[in-house]
Design an enzyme around this catalytic site. Structure first.
Site, PDB file in Angstrom:
ATOM      1  N   HIS A 263      14.860  21.529 -54.300  1.00 53.52           N
ATOM      2  CA  HIS A 263      15.505  21.431 -52.987  1.00 53.52           C
ATOM      3  C   HIS A 263      14.455  21.193 -51.888  1.00 53.52           C
ATOM      4  O   HIS A 263      14.546  20.231 -51.118  1.00 53.52           O
ATOM      5  CB  HIS A 263      16.288  22.717 -52.699  1.00 53.52           C
ATOM      6  N   GLU A 264      13.452  22.051 -51.851  1.00 53.36           N
ATOM      7  CA  GLU A 264      12.433  21.911 -50.797  1.00 53.36           C
ATOM      8  C   GLU A 264      11.612  20.637 -51.002  1.00 53.36           C
ATOM      9  O   GLU A 264      11.149  20.039 -50.030  1.00 53.36           O
ATOM     10  CB  GLU A 264      11.532  23.149 -50.749  1.00 53.36           C
ATOM     11  N   HIS A 267      13.267  17.973 -49.074  1.00 53.62           N
ATOM     12  CA  HIS A 267      12.902  18.050 -47.649  1.00 53.62           C
ATOM     13  C   HIS A 267      11.475  17.539 -47.452  1.00 53.62           C
ATOM     14  O   HIS A 267      11.182  16.803 -46.508  1.00 53.62           O
ATOM     15  CB  HIS A 267      12.964  19.504 -47.153  1.00 53.62           C
ATOM     16  N   GLU A 293      19.172  17.617 -44.843  1.00 59.88           N
ATOM     17  CA  GLU A 293      19.765  18.335 -45.962  1.00 59.88           C
ATOM     18  C   GLU A 293      20.261  17.360 -47.038  1.00 59.88           C
ATOM     19  O   GLU A 293      20.285  17.703 -48.215  1.00 59.88           O
ATOM     20  CB  GLU A 293      20.903  19.213 -45.426  1.00 59.88           C
TER      21      GLU A 293
END
Ligand code: ZN
Length: 499
Positions: A263-264, A267, A293
């Site tokens: 997830h990160e 980003h 996101e």
């Protein structure tokens, strides 16, 4: 002689440097600051925030901006740079300093009250603090103003520029209408995948090594960034060549680190992907939280929770934990990472039910802000909505309306950006797959570079040249849509559940 542009450019670079340092201090606070150093760190951040505010409301900046925007010969890209700073300056100057100060105080009191209330499952003690924060947010919304005159739009616009309640409400209603029956079918008629092989301990070192390998594999540059640990994983940017992601390792919950990292990473790839020509400018930024996101969720859910991804990565995971996953097949692993449950906690929710948690918060926070719902009545309203959307009632408020930090922290208008991100991510991946049908064989072969290059070209490099929805429209041909996400979820989950 310095021109008006030179002066503006210098100021814009300084703003970016300041924001990078503020980001770095925030990262430090969540990673390495010793507990005794926290108070001083908080003061230092406060001082820098105040300098940033003063910088933004400086009349010399406002004059420079007005002069440049009136100059018809100004280059188009430079004009957008000026417009982005103009927006920041306008918003900063609209909120009176006294209100900023009252909000900061109310927030820190409310956060402490929220923490205690959550620990003791005592919503009643938190309700008056929530009422105060909501009242101040209404003042903030009035100070900011919005084209529609709707206070919620003023707050939403801070996180998702250009998005409005009128545009978003029917979208989220359509999403709920598509998801509720899907959740029902999966949980009532489907056969839930087995995940019993996860009930064992996975060494800290093994998890750390695996996540770093995945980061590098997906294209995150460890020369221009790094991974550390924090209680709540996040991404912070110190500069275009220094992007920090964090993960969290729980020995008995293997998925926490893996999916936090992916997830990160999403980003982080975005932050590492801005056009180098826009470095230190107001364009080296995502246009909205929702679009940011969309990148984390695209990598986490659509790529990271796919069967081809685990066909590729299960061997590496077995190596990291010798003897622990030898009998598990990629298909079993794929099933285990995609279990759908009617659960109480948003942050632990699966990809299918997640957006129902958001829709509930979206409805309740609008009602709180408009005054239709009094803070003291939140717990009851929460439980009713949980029953309507997810078919469950939380056992207590700690697992209900007290679970999230956002409202205590003074963020109304933030929650919907998570769902906007899910929607955009589905649209973007569908558009990419239409262009590159070999996507899944690429993933199975570990070739993530092609997809990353497409995202770089269509999203990352643009930075804040356009508003979020325009970026998506240029990439996919359409603005915010519900259908691609619901279709992708049905296509993926019905077979997993044997339907
Ligand atoms: Zn995120």
């Amino acid at each position: 002689m310095t021109t008006q542009w030179d002066d503006f450019e210098r100021r814009m670079y300084e703003l970016k440097d300041l924001e990078g340092v503020i980001g770095l201090l925030g990262w430090d606070e969540e990673t390495y600051t010793p507990s005794a150093g926290r108070a001083a760190r908080g003061r230092q951040t406060g001082t820098l925030e105040a300098i940033r505010h003063r910088w933004l409301v400086d009349p010399a900046l406002q004059d420079g901006i007005a002069g440049l925007l009136a100059d018809e010969t100004l280059d188009a890209t430079k004009r957008v740079m000026v417009q982005r700073v103009e927006r920041q300056a306008r918003l900063a100057s609209r909120v009176p300093e006294s209100l900023v100060k009252r909000m900061a105080e109310a927030r820190s009191t409310a956060l402490a009250a929220w923490q205690a209330a959550k620990a003791e499952d005592d919503f009643v003690s938190f309700a008056p603090h929530l009422a105060t924060v909501v009242g101040l947010l209404r003042e903030r919304a009035d100070a900011l103003g919005s084209d529609s005159g709707d206070p919620y739009d003023a707050l939403l616009d801070e996180y998702e520029p250009g998005m409005t309640e009128a545009r978003l409400t029917p979208v989220l209603e359509e999403l709920v209408a598509g998801l509720v029956p899907l959740v029902q079918r999966l949980t009532e008629e489907g056969r839930a995948p087995d995940a019993s092989f996860l009930e064992q301990s996975f060494s800290d070192a093994g998890q750390w090594d695996f996540t770093v390998r995945v980061l590098a594999d997906l294209g995150f540059s460890l020369e221009r960034g790094r991974q550390d640990r924090s209680a709540h994983p996040f991404t912070a940017t110190a500069s275009e060549d220094d992007v920090r992601v964090t993960t969290k390792i729980v020995e008995k919950q293997l998925f926490v680190s893996i999916f936090s990292t992916i997830h990160e990473c999403g980003h982080g790839l975005y932050e590492q992907g801005f056009d180098p020509a826009h470095a230190r400018t107001s364009l080296a930024a995502a246009p909205s939280m929702g679009l940011h996101e969309s990148q984390s969720r695209l990598w986490e859910n659509q790529i990271g929770r796919s069967l081809p991804f685990w066909r590729r990565n299960l061997p590496g995971l077995r190596e990291a934990f010798p003897g622990q996953l030898d009998d598990v097949t990629p298909e079993q692993f794929f099933g285990a990472v995609n279990r759908v449950e009617r659960s109480f906690i948003r942050t632990e929710a699966d990809e299918v039910t997640y957006n129902l948690h958001i829709a509930l918060r979206y409805e309740l926070e609008r009602a709180l802000l408009s005054g239709a719902l009094a803070a003291k009545d939140l717990a009851g309203a929460w439980n009713e909505k949980m029953q309507a959307y997810l078919g469950v009632t939380p056992p207590d408020d700690a697992h209900g309306c007290l679970q999230d930090i956002h409202w205590a922290w003074g963020a109304i208008g933030y929650f919907p950006t998570y769902s906007i991100g899910n929607l955009y991510s589905a649209q973007l991946l569908a558009a990419y797959e239409a262009e590159r049908p070999e996507l899944w064989s690429d993933v199975e072969a570990g070739d993530f570079a092609r997809l990353l290059e497409w995202l770089r070209a269509k999203v990352h490099r643009l930075g804040h040249l356009y508003d979020a929805e325009d970026v998506v429209r240029r990439a996919t041909g359409e603005g915010l849509l519900v259908r691609p996400l619901v279709e992708a979820l049905e296509k993926k989950y019905l077979p997993i559940y044997g339907l």
